[in-house]
Design a protein around this motif. Structure first.
Motif, PDB file in Angstrom:
ATOM      1  N   VAL A 184      41.353  26.955  17.512  1.00 38.90           N
ATOM      2  CA  VAL A 184      41.073  27.904  18.393  1.00 38.90           C
ATOM      3  C   VAL A 184      42.700  28.628  18.964  1.00 38.90           C
ATOM      4  CG1 VAL A 184      40.417  28.369  20.666  1.00 38.90           C
ATOM      5  CG2 VAL A 184      39.134  26.940  19.399  1.00 38.90           C
ATOM      6  N   ALA A 185      43.781  27.706  18.869  1.00 38.67           N
ATOM      7  CA  ALA A 185      45.202  28.166  19.496  1.00 38.67           C
ATOM      8  C   ALA A 185      45.411  29.185  18.455  1.00 38.67           C
ATOM      9  CB  ALA A 185      45.811  27.074  19.658  1.00 38.67           C
ATOM     10  N   ALA A 186      45.344  28.663  17.180  1.00 44.46           N
ATOM     11  CA  ALA A 186      46.095  29.742  16.111  1.00 44.46           C
ATOM     12  C   ALA A 186      45.009  30.908  16.157  1.00 44.46           C
ATOM     13  CB  ALA A 186      45.802  28.936  14.737  1.00 44.46           C
ATOM     14  N   LYS A 187      43.865  30.550  16.139  1.00 43.71           N
ATOM     15  CA  LYS A 187      42.972  32.099  16.293  1.00 43.71           C
ATOM     16  C   LYS A 187      43.368  32.953  17.335  1.00 43.71           C
ATOM     17  CE  LYS A 187      38.637  32.965  18.154  1.00 43.71           C
ATOM     18  NZ  LYS A 187      37.256  32.605  18.503  1.00 43.71           N
ATOM     19  N   LYS A 188      43.892  32.309  18.552  1.00 45.79           N
ATOM     20  CA  LYS A 188      44.324  33.318  19.582  1.00 45.79           C
ATOM     21  C   LYS A 188      45.819  33.753  19.518  1.00 45.79           C
ATOM     22  CE  LYS A 188      40.834  32.977  22.442  1.00 45.79           C
ATOM     23  NZ  LYS A 188      40.047  34.080  23.082  1.00 45.79           N
ATOM     24  N   GLY A 189      46.302  33.348  18.412  1.00 44.40           N
ATOM     25  CA  GLY A 189      47.668  33.893  18.029  1.00 44.40           C
ATOM     26  C   GLY A 189      49.009  33.323  18.295  1.00 44.40           C
ATOM     27  N   TYR A 190      48.704  31.910  18.385  1.00 46.74           N
ATOM     28  CA  TYR A 190      49.847  30.974  18.608  1.00 46.74           C
ATOM     29  C   TYR A 190      50.326  30.548  17.357  1.00 46.74           C
ATOM     30  CZ  TYR A 190      49.190  30.423  23.638  1.00 46.74           C
ATOM     31  OH  TYR A 190      49.272  30.805  25.005  1.00 46.74           O
ATOM     32  N   GLU A 191      51.543  29.925  16.979  1.00 48.28           N
ATOM     33  CA  GLU A 191      52.135  29.306  15.900  1.00 48.28           C
ATOM     34  C   GLU A 191      51.745  27.823  16.224  1.00 48.28           C
ATOM     35  OE1 GLU A 191      55.964  30.635  14.640  1.00 48.28           O
ATOM     36  OE2 GLU A 191      56.217  28.733  13.974  1.00 48.28           O
ATOM     37  N   ASP A 242      30.420  22.620  11.617  1.00 44.18           N
ATOM     38  CA  ASP A 242      29.920  24.138  11.174  1.00 44.18           C
ATOM     39  C   ASP A 242      31.121  25.085  11.950  1.00 44.18           C
ATOM     40  OD1 ASP A 242      26.505  23.641  11.194  1.00 44.18           O
ATOM     41  OD2 ASP A 242      28.086  23.053   9.861  1.00 44.18           O
ATOM     42  N   PHE A 243      31.381  24.894  13.404  1.00 48.02           N
ATOM     43  CA  PHE A 243      31.964  25.781  14.076  1.00 48.02           C
ATOM     44  C   PHE A 243      33.372  25.709  13.438  1.00 48.02           C
ATOM     45  CE2 PHE A 243      34.565  27.270  17.645  1.00 48.02           C
ATOM     46  CZ  PHE A 243      35.380  26.387  17.715  1.00 48.02           C
ATOM     47  N   LEU A 244      34.078  24.459  13.199  1.00 46.91           N
ATOM     48  CA  LEU A 244      35.265  24.301  12.984  1.00 46.91           C
ATOM     49  C   LEU A 244      35.582  24.660  11.431  1.00 46.91           C
ATOM     50  CD1 LEU A 244      38.071  23.321  13.774  1.00 46.91           C
ATOM     51  CD2 LEU A 244      37.255  20.865  12.673  1.00 46.91           C
ATOM     52  N   GLU A 245      34.689  24.345  10.735  1.00 46.41           N
ATOM     53  CA  GLU A 245      34.741  24.784   9.027  1.00 46.41           C
ATOM     54  C   GLU A 245      34.900  26.308   8.991  1.00 46.41           C
ATOM     55  OE1 GLU A 245      31.456  21.888   8.446  1.00 46.41           O
ATOM     56  OE2 GLU A 245      32.387  21.817   6.255  1.00 46.41           O
ATOM     57  N   LYS A 246      34.031  26.954   9.868  1.00 46.75           N
ATOM     58  CA  LYS A 246      34.162  28.557   9.535  1.00 46.75           C
ATOM     59  C   LYS A 246      35.381  28.966  10.083  1.00 46.75           C
ATOM     60  CE  LYS A 246      29.358  29.420  10.182  1.00 46.75           C
ATOM     61  NZ  LYS A 246      28.411  28.457  11.220  1.00 46.75           N
ATOM     62  N   LEU A 247      36.123  28.441  11.247  1.00 48.34           N
ATOM     63  CA  LEU A 247      37.409  28.694  12.088  1.00 48.34           C
ATOM     64  C   LEU A 247      38.467  28.475  11.169  1.00 48.34           C
ATOM     65  CD1 LEU A 247      38.353  30.132  14.315  1.00 48.34           C
ATOM     66  CD2 LEU A 247      38.422  28.089  15.468  1.00 48.34           C
ATOM     67  N   LEU A 248      38.577  27.445  10.327  1.00 49.65           N
ATOM     68  CA  LEU A 248      39.744  27.002   9.657  1.00 49.65           C
ATOM     69  C   LEU A 248      39.759  27.842   8.569  1.00 49.65           C
ATOM     70  CD1 LEU A 248      39.308  22.973   9.521  1.00 49.65           C
ATOM     71  CD2 LEU A 248      41.119  24.494  10.740  1.00 49.65           C
ATOM     72  N   LEU A 249      38.954  28.335   7.985  1.00 43.95           N
ATOM     73  CA  LEU A 249      39.238  29.622   6.999  1.00 43.95           C
ATOM     74  C   LEU A 249      39.786  30.731   7.115  1.00 43.95           C
ATOM     75  CD1 LEU A 249      35.252  29.254   5.373  1.00 43.95           C
ATOM     76  CD2 LEU A 249      37.524  28.511   4.423  1.00 43.95           C
ATOM     77  N   LYS A 250      39.981  30.744   8.651  1.00 50.49           N
ATOM     78  CA  LYS A 250      40.558  32.169   8.947  1.00 50.49           C
ATOM     79  C   LYS A 250      42.023  32.026   9.781  1.00 50.49           C
ATOM     80  CE  LYS A 250      35.956  33.589  10.664  1.00 50.49           C
ATOM     81  NZ  LYS A 250      35.244  33.537  11.772  1.00 50.49           N
ATOM     82  N   VAL A 251      42.326  30.801   9.716  1.00 54.85           N
ATOM     83  CA  VAL A 251      43.592  30.363  10.600  1.00 54.85           C
ATOM     84  C   VAL A 251      44.476  29.708   9.798  1.00 54.85           C
ATOM     85  CG1 VAL A 251      42.513  30.530  12.794  1.00 54.85           C
ATOM     86  CG2 VAL A 251      42.842  28.506  11.528  1.00 54.85           C
ATOM     87  N   LYS A 252      45.754  29.559  10.253  1.00 53.27           N
ATOM     88  CA  LYS A 252      46.880  28.860   9.754  1.00 53.27           C
ATOM     89  C   LYS A 252      47.265  27.614  10.490  1.00 53.27           C
ATOM     90  CE  LYS A 252      51.540  29.036   7.284  1.00 53.27           C
ATOM     91  NZ  LYS A 252      51.246  27.564   6.937  1.00 53.27           N
ATOM     92  N   GLY A 275      29.197  18.109  16.780  1.00 56.21           N
ATOM     93  CA  GLY A 275      27.772  18.779  16.468  1.00 56.21           C
ATOM     94  C   GLY A 275      27.128  19.892  17.208  1.00 56.21           C
ATOM     95  N   ASP A 276      27.622  20.009  18.572  1.00 51.95           N
ATOM     96  CA  ASP A 276      27.144  20.941  19.454  1.00 51.95           C
ATOM     97  C   ASP A 276      27.166  22.542  18.957  1.00 51.95           C
ATOM     98  OD1 ASP A 276      26.708  21.276  22.982  1.00 51.95           O
ATOM     99  OD2 ASP A 276      26.404  22.645  21.637  1.00 51.95           O
ATOM    100  N   PRO A 277      26.006  23.153  18.639  1.00 52.69           N
ATOM    101  CA  PRO A 277      26.024  24.530  17.998  1.00 52.69           C
ATOM    102  C   PRO A 277      26.464  25.501  19.177  1.00 52.69           C
ATOM    103  CG  PRO A 277      23.710  23.985  18.329  1.00 52.69           C
ATOM    104  CD  PRO A 277      24.346  22.674  18.780  1.00 52.69           C
ATOM    105  N   LYS A 278      26.547  25.325  20.423  1.00 55.79           N
ATOM    106  CA  LYS A 278      26.753  26.314  21.355  1.00 55.79           C
ATOM    107  C   LYS A 278      28.080  25.896  22.022  1.00 55.79           C
ATOM    108  CE  LYS A 278      24.737  27.875  25.823  1.00 55.79           C
ATOM    109  NZ  LYS A 278      24.505  27.292  26.956  1.00 55.79           N
ATOM    110  N   TRP A 279      28.470  24.658  22.496  1.00 59.15           N
ATOM    111  CA  TRP A 279      29.570  24.486  23.401  1.00 59.15           C
ATOM    112  C   TRP A 279      30.662  24.179  22.444  1.00 59.15           C
ATOM    113  CZ3 TRP A 279      29.773  26.688  27.814  1.00 59.15           C
ATOM    114  CH2 TRP A 279      28.552  26.645  28.518  1.00 59.15           C
ATOM    115  N   ASN A 280      31.895  24.640  22.236  1.00 61.22           N
ATOM    116  CA  ASN A 280      33.076  24.118  21.593  1.00 61.22           C
ATOM    117  C   ASN A 280      34.320  24.537  22.293  1.00 61.22           C
ATOM    118  OD1 ASN A 280      33.847  26.976  21.081  1.00 61.22           O
ATOM    119  ND2 ASN A 280      32.003  27.293  20.133  1.00 61.22           N
ATOM    120  N   VAL A 281      35.475  24.157  21.817  1.00 62.62           N
ATOM    121  CA  VAL A 281      36.565  24.099  22.605  1.00 62.62           C
ATOM    122  C   VAL A 281      37.046  25.487  22.933  1.00 62.62           C
ATOM    123  CG1 VAL A 281      38.120  24.285  20.665  1.00 62.62           C
ATOM    124  CG2 VAL A 281      38.936  23.035  22.679  1.00 62.62           C
TER     125      VAL A 281
END
Ligand code: SAJ
Length: 427
Positions: A24-31, A55-65, A159-165
């Motif tokens: 999430v920090a990477a998605k928000k633009g942090y190194e 699920d939430f994490l696997e999708k996100l990891l594809l888009k961030v470094k 495993g929560d489909p709604k609430w995440n970090v």
């Protein structure tokens, strides 16, 4: 230091808490730099994959470094260091703070001057003052000048489909006003939800212990009711559903074969032990823990009783355990009641087959059809969505004699109507 996307973020512990936070920090633009001792895990993350199903994490990891490393020296360049390591208990339920201590030392030995250090791991009130801060002082860092220490208890819900970090509100506490301001601003920059700054770091530590102890005692309450209602031929699930029609001042919890995971059955012990060292006995928390710890045995005994009712002994009985994970629709074995039940049944001679679609590598059967075919009794220990397919018809076809429903998840009436002996937890 000022919070901006120029800040470099170092996260120690690439597990259920640290990895989503890094993503999430990477998605928000942090190194972001992710540190972990498990090189296998780091290899998977470096490929943009998750070491665990989420699920939430696997999708996100594809888009961030995320820059991963096993070498804590990379923390020297980080303006914000976040410690997300496990805080388990040992076999006597004593808190184990070694991971927090070694992570704090790694940060202290590689600290960038003026950095913000945040502990997210769940700890009892006093750990930041008595354990973490002294490590930084011993390393020659002046709190409030060379280092700002804060605590923001993790609120990951696997495993929560709604609430995440990225959308769960947080609470943050710190030793100094400056550190509190920095920590609040950092979380406000990555979390799309309110961030509450609380008066002291000790109170921030206490918030998480309260949250999870609240859950543990409420589960214990319905587990005790389940034992009592089980004798009164009352279906507790219906009673809880009935109580839930009250639109205020009631929050449903559900009885089950046990309370697993790395949070709920663990966190109350952190407070129990801390309070004990201050001369206070949390008898209520201890009682709740004892009730929840008794549920695997209660469930195993129920299986024994049902088998006896159909004139079979547990010895030699082929029992299929549905679910190894502690929680529905995730593959997490930590403190899982399934293993406690298996051990109890094997001890009295049962022949155990297991099937968990989220933990196939640890399952003896590789499909639902296979375990039903191999078993004469079924014990459901995890309410994975796949187990809705365990219908009365399928049980009948496989000549299943008895069913113990450890999560009150199956169709009780249909199974009974099919002439199969059924017991749930409190129904
Ligand atoms: N359980 C019951 N009855 C219930 C609820 C849970 O027996 O009514 C059992 C579950 O089967 C499981 C264990 O308790 O074995 C823990 O379940 P959980 O739903 O609390 O799952 P956790 O361990 O992932 O708890 C997390 C916690 N999150 C954090 O610590 C940040 C907890 O605070 C959350 O309340 C919980 O998720 C949640 O609400 O799902």
């Amino acid at each position: 230091m000022k919070i901006s996307k120029k800040c470099k973020i170092g996260i120690i512990g690439m597990g259920y808490v640290g990895l989503p936070l890094a993503a999430v920090a990477a998605k928000k633009g942090y190194e972001v730099y992710g540190i972990d001792t498990d090189k296998e895990k780091l290899k998977i993350i470096a490929q943009g994959k998750s070491p665990f199903k989420e699920d939430f994490l696997e999708k996100l990891l594809l888009k961030v470094k995320i820059n991963v490393s096993a070498d804590p020296k990379i923390l020297k360049k980080c303006d914000i260091c976040i410690i997300c390591v496990p805080t388990p208990v040992d076999e006597k339920y004593y808190p184990v703070l070694d991971p927090v201590i070694s992570a704090s030392k790694a940060v202290a030995q590689n600290l960038k001057k003026g950095a913000l250090v945040i502990l997210e791991s769940t700890v009892n009130p006093g750990v930041c003052e008595d354990i973490v801060r002294p490590i930084f002082v011993a390393a020659g860092h002046r709190p409030g000048r060379d280092v700002f220490i804060a605590h923001c208890p993790e609120r990951v819900n696997p495993g929560d489909p709604k609430w995440n970090v990225g959308n769960i509100p947080r609470v943050v506490g710190a030793f100094e006003e400056a550190g509190l301001k920095l920590a609040k601003e950092f979380y406000e920059s990555i979390v799309d939800a309110p961030i509450m700054a609380i008066d002291s770091i000790r109170e921030a530590e206490a918030v998480k212990i309260l949250e999870n102890s609240f859950r543990d005692i409420n589960i214990a309450f319905v587990n005790e009711l389940a034992k009592s209602f089980g004798r009164l031929n009352i279906d507790i699930v219906n009673v809880i559903k009935g109580a839930s029609t009250k639109p205020f001042s009631f929050m449903p919890h559900w009885p089950s074969c046990g309370v697993g995971g790395h949070c709920i059955p663990v966190d109350p012990y952190y407070l129990i032990e801390k309070a004990k060292s201050n001369g206070f006995d949390h008898s209520f928390l201890r009682t709740a823990r004892a009730i929840n710890n008794s549920m695997p045995e209660y469930t195993a005994e129920m299986m024994q009783d049902l088998l006896n009712d159909v004139k079979k002994s547990v010895k030699g009985a082929k029992i299929g355990i549905l679910g190894l994970s502690y929680k529905a629709n995730v593959g997490d074995l930590r403190e899982s009641p399934s293993y406690k039940i298996i051990k109890l049944l094997e001890k009295i001679g049962a022949v155990i087959h297991t099937y968990d679609p989220f933990v196939l590598d640890k399952s003896t059967a590789k499909s639902l059809a296979e375990i039903l075919k191999k078993s004469e009794a079924i014990l459901l220990a995890t309410n994975h969505r796949e187990f809705k397919k365990v219908t009365a018809e399928k049980l009948k076809q496989n000549k299943i004699l008895v069913v113990v429903d450890g999560k009150n998840f199956l169709d009780k009436e249909a199974i009974k109507k099919a002439g199969i002996l059924y017991r749930g937890i409190g129904r």
